[in-house]
Each structure stands twice: as structure tokens, then as C-alpha cells.
Scaffold this motif. Sequence first.
Motif, mmCIF file in Angstrom:
data_model
loop_
_atom_site.group_PDB
_atom_site.id
_atom_site.type_symbol
_atom_site.label_atom_id
_atom_site.label_comp_id
_atom_site.label_asym_id
_atom_site.label_seq_id
_atom_site.Cartn_x
_atom_site.Cartn_y
_atom_site.Cartn_z
ATOM 1 N N SER A 239 0.817 -1.214 0.000
ATOM 2 C CA SER A 239 0.000 0.000 0.000
ATOM 3 C C SER A 239 0.850 1.263 0.000
ATOM 4 O O SER A 239 0.385 2.329 -0.392
ATOM 5 C CB SER A 239 -0.922 0.010 1.226
ATOM 6 O OG SER A 239 -1.841 -1.054 1.158
ATOM 7 N N ALA A 240 2.080 1.150 0.446
ATOM 8 C CA ALA A 240 2.972 2.309 0.510
ATOM 9 C C ALA A 240 3.803 2.468 -0.753
ATOM 10 O O ALA A 240 4.817 3.174 -0.733
ATOM 11 C CB ALA A 240 3.880 2.195 1.738
ATOM 12 N N GLY A 241 3.391 1.837 -1.865
ATOM 13 C CA GLY A 241 4.163 1.899 -3.098
ATOM 14 C C GLY A 241 4.542 3.298 -3.541
ATOM 15 O O GLY A 241 5.715 3.570 -3.831
ATOM 16 N N PRO A 242 3.586 4.266 -3.619
ATOM 17 C CA PRO A 242 3.959 5.619 -4.050
ATOM 18 C C PRO A 242 4.995 6.267 -3.136
ATOM 19 O O PRO A 242 5.892 6.973 -3.604
ATOM 20 C CB PRO A 242 2.626 6.378 -4.003
ATOM 21 C CG PRO A 242 1.592 5.328 -4.189
ATOM 22 C CD PRO A 242 2.128 4.116 -3.485
ATOM 23 N N GLN A 243 4.872 6.042 -1.817
ATOM 24 C CA GLN A 243 5.842 6.623 -0.898
ATOM 25 C C GLN A 243 7.216 5.964 -1.042
ATOM 26 O O GLN A 243 8.249 6.634 -0.926
ATOM 27 C CB GLN A 243 5.346 6.484 0.537
ATOM 28 C CG GLN A 243 4.190 7.405 0.889
ATOM 29 C CD GLN A 243 2.882 6.965 0.270
ATOM 30 O OE1 GLN A 243 2.534 5.784 0.314
ATOM 31 N NE2 GLN A 243 2.147 7.893 -0.308
ATOM 32 N N LEU A 244 7.227 4.655 -1.308
ATOM 33 C CA LEU A 244 8.507 3.975 -1.527
ATOM 34 C C LEU A 244 9.188 4.489 -2.795
ATOM 35 O O LEU A 244 10.410 4.628 -2.840
ATOM 36 C CB LEU A 244 8.286 2.461 -1.604
ATOM 37 C CG LEU A 244 7.794 1.795 -0.316
ATOM 38 C CD1 LEU A 244 7.537 0.311 -0.549
ATOM 39 C CD2 LEU A 244 8.807 1.980 0.797
ATOM 40 N N LEU A 245 8.390 4.770 -3.824
ATOM 41 C CA LEU A 245 8.962 5.358 -5.039
ATOM 42 C C LEU A 245 9.567 6.722 -4.732
ATOM 43 O O LEU A 245 10.649 7.061 -5.244
ATOM 44 C CB LEU A 245 7.882 5.500 -6.117
ATOM 45 C CG LEU A 245 7.391 4.211 -6.775
ATOM 46 C CD1 LEU A 245 6.276 4.531 -7.770
ATOM 47 C CD2 LEU A 245 8.534 3.486 -7.487
ATOM 48 N N ALA A 246 8.885 7.509 -3.903
ATOM 49 C CA ALA A 246 9.414 8.828 -3.544
ATOM 50 C C ALA A 246 10.731 8.703 -2.786
ATOM 51 O O ALA A 246 11.677 9.473 -3.018
ATOM 52 C CB ALA A 246 8.387 9.590 -2.709
#
Length: 519
Positions: A239-246
Motif C-alpha cells: 500500500s505504501a508503493g507511491p511513498q517507496l517510489l518517492a
Amino acid sequence: MIRSFVTVVSGTLASRLLGFVRDALMAALLGAGPVADAFLAAFQLVNVIRRLLTEGAFNAALVPAWLRIYRQDGMTQAAIFAGRVLGTVSAGLFAATLVLAALMPWVITVLAPGFAGDETLGLAVNEARLMLPYLAFAGPSTVLLALSSAQGRFALTAFAPLLFNVALITVTVALLLHHPGPADAALLLAATIGLAGLLQLAVLAHRRHGGSVASPARVSIDAEMRAFFAKAWPGMVASAGPQLLAVGGAIIASTTPSAVSWLYFANRLIELPLGLVGVAMGTVLIPELTRALHAGNQHALAEVQSRALELTIGLALPATLGLIILNEPVIRLLFEHGAFTADDSVATARILTWLAAALPAQVLTKALQPGFFAREDTQTPLRATLIGCGVAIALAFLLGQAFGASGIAAGLALGAWANAAVLVRRGATRFGFAISSTSRHRLLRIALAAIAMAAVLWGASGRILDASGGHGIGAAAALLALIAAAVLLYAALLVVLDVVRWQDTVRAIRRQPAGDLHL
């Protein structure tokens, strides 16, 4: 579902708008230099864990498990289970906070290798340590919010994050009025983040409904808890994919002066539509899908999945096109104040274009993941997220070498699309996507409305913004009027194309959610 979605979207929209105010003030206070890079690198670490825990991700694990126990064994056993999760999560995050504080120099070196050997590293370490208490307070807050969602009480979940931004805005305004040095200001902001976690927990504890939701908290590491957390952590990471990309982008960007700040502020624009969709999907869609699956109601399952896809695409597509067309004017309006310069705006706008191109993929991922989470399958979304992050980091490194910060953003965008592609393929193979034929036709009309809106916006924006002079109150008013007109045009096109009907929307909002879990 529509009523719950509107509740969560309203709270998330308010939180995101306050987040823009917060970041605009932070940009004016810290600018985009070494002090800002250090603060934002530290903030990125805490922010990822904050989003992972408090913005719907934990729901992916706790809600299906709590509902299953509630239906099979009754409220007493569900409350005991919730109390054990509450105690174990709280104790685990408190211990993790202490460990992270001790290891912070190594953690920041991994997250921002470009800071090594520079005073920026020391600033980031000190600031990250001051922020860490937030994580300890976030543990019990997370469980209480997830339990509220499981029972269909979405208002508290939606509006609790407002406290975080209110606290930071208040302190930032005070610092701007008193003009401390940038380094001192960053330290005071970092300490405020830790206190904001305590404020949120105090409000949630005050609003807790006696013992009906969870029994007294206690730490447990028995087989049931180990099985729960074994399922929980993959879903939380996914669920934290976008934050991990950041975070991946910040790691690579740390070798380029000011690039961490540019990426952060560009990503803030993406987080408004992504947050509206992501939090609403994680908070509302998972309980709805879980109930439909437990009841064996295939019609309800198809209806929920269809509505979720319509809502996500209907919000994300016009936002994507609007951000690409108005990238630089929006950045100037929000962030070009104080220490944040015109050159910073140009660089941030270029990055924003690439990140906006990834927005449809990210919201599609948010819409697809609950289908796996409701079936208590957290491994598939985890694998998709790891594949997407791997693609993103590899391409961001290669493209960053050739094109600088814009190349890093392009690599992150391609990684987001890789994540979505894996989920589509795995979902279609394993259980299929039950999308109604009516929704398929509506999705086409949604796309036509968004494209028509974007064409009008592109044609009008240049003339209107040039006539306003490009700076000052007049330019801000012209830009806001342009955005408002685009939103109204899009809404009108949805009505004309028979995508939405006013009477149906009002009835859906007024409809009360199912009451079987309201205690």
C-alpha cells in the motif's frame, strides 16, 4: 459506498489542502537548499511510515481479519483480538523508535548517500531523531482508526490527519514571524512533528467508545498474532508503493544539490488526487469488498469493483491532464515565495510533468489492490510493488545520469506503470475483474470528458495567464479561476454524457451505510 467515499474524500481533501498550505509555508521558510534537503530527507522517512500506518494501508490487514473474527466468533472475541493487536503494535513501534534513533546516522546515509561527508548529514540525523516520537504515538492511533473503518465509522478516520497539518502550520507561521535561522527553524519543525503524533493519539483516545471496539491492550506474540503480522506487513508495504517510489527517488537525487527538495514539492501536487483516491479506497473499498466476498454476493462484488474503478479514473484522469498543462503556474502559486526561487519553480515543474504521467497508474494500483486484500492475499500486491520499485530505481538511476532530476522522475513514472501492469495481469489470471458492461461504457465517457476539458484548458490557459502578468495576486486569481472553470466544465460534461445524474448522486450520498457493525 458513495456516502462513505464522500466522507473519506472530504476529510482527505481538507487534509491535503492544509498540506499544501503547510508545504508552501515550509518552502518560504527553508527554500530548496542544503537545510531544506536535510529536513525533507528526514521528513521523508517519517512520512513514509506515517502514510503506511495511518492512511488506509493498515486497514488492508486489520479490517478483513477483524471482520472475519467478528462474523465467526462474535464481538467479544473480535474485541480481544483488537486489544492484542493494539498492544503488540504499540510496543513494537516504541521499540522500533528506539532502535531507529540509535541507528539514524546509518539510516540517513542509506536514504541520502549524497549527504555522506557533508554537514547536511548531521542536520538530517538530528532532525530525524526529533521526528521519531511520532512513530511511537502512531501505533495505537493506527489500530483505533482501522477499527473505526471496520465498523463503518469513517468520519474519524477521514478527519484525524488534519491535526498533523494544523500543528505544523501553526508552528511554521510562528517561525516565519520570528525569523530564526533556517537550521534552528528546521529543528523546531522536526520537534513539532513528534508532538503532533501525541496530539492525534490524545484525540483518538478521548473519542474511543469504551471497550466495545477493543479489549484492554496487551502484548501478544502467539501463533495467531504471528500469522496476522505475517499477512499484515506485505499488504502495508504494498500500500505504501507511491511513498517507496518517492524515497527511492530521493536516494538517487541526494547527489544533486536541491534535487531532493524539487522532487518533494513536485510530489506534493501528485499526493492530492492520489491521497483522495488512495485513502478512500483503502478505508472504504476493503470493508465493502470483504462483506461481499463473505456473503458470496457476486452481484455486489461486481458493483463495488465497478464503482471503485469509475471513481478512481474519474478523479485521476482530469487531475493528470490538468497538472501537466498547468505545471509551472501551479508550482509558482504554491511555492515560489521567500527562499524558494523562480529557478526552483522551473525545475520542480519539469519533474511534476513526469510524476503526473504516473498518476493514472498509481490510482489504478490503489483501486486494484483491495481486491487482493479483501481475499487476505497480501503477497501478490507486495510482489507487484517490489517489481515496480525495482524498475523505478534502475531506470531513475540510468535516466538521472543522462537527464538529471527530470530523468529520475521519468524513471519513477515508469516504475509506477510496471506496478500497475503486474497487478492487472495477476488479478485477471487469478480471479478476474468483475466490471459491469455499464461501467465500461461510463469509463469511456469519463475519458472523453477529461480529454475535452483538457483541450479547452490548454487553449485558454496561455492567453488568460499571459494577460494576468504571470505574478502577484492577479495571476493567482486568474489561475484559481481557470482551475475552477475547468472543474465545472468537467462536471458539466459528465452530466451531459450521462456519466452521472444529480438525483442519483444525492440519493447515494444520503443513503445510510449498512448498520450491522455499528455498536
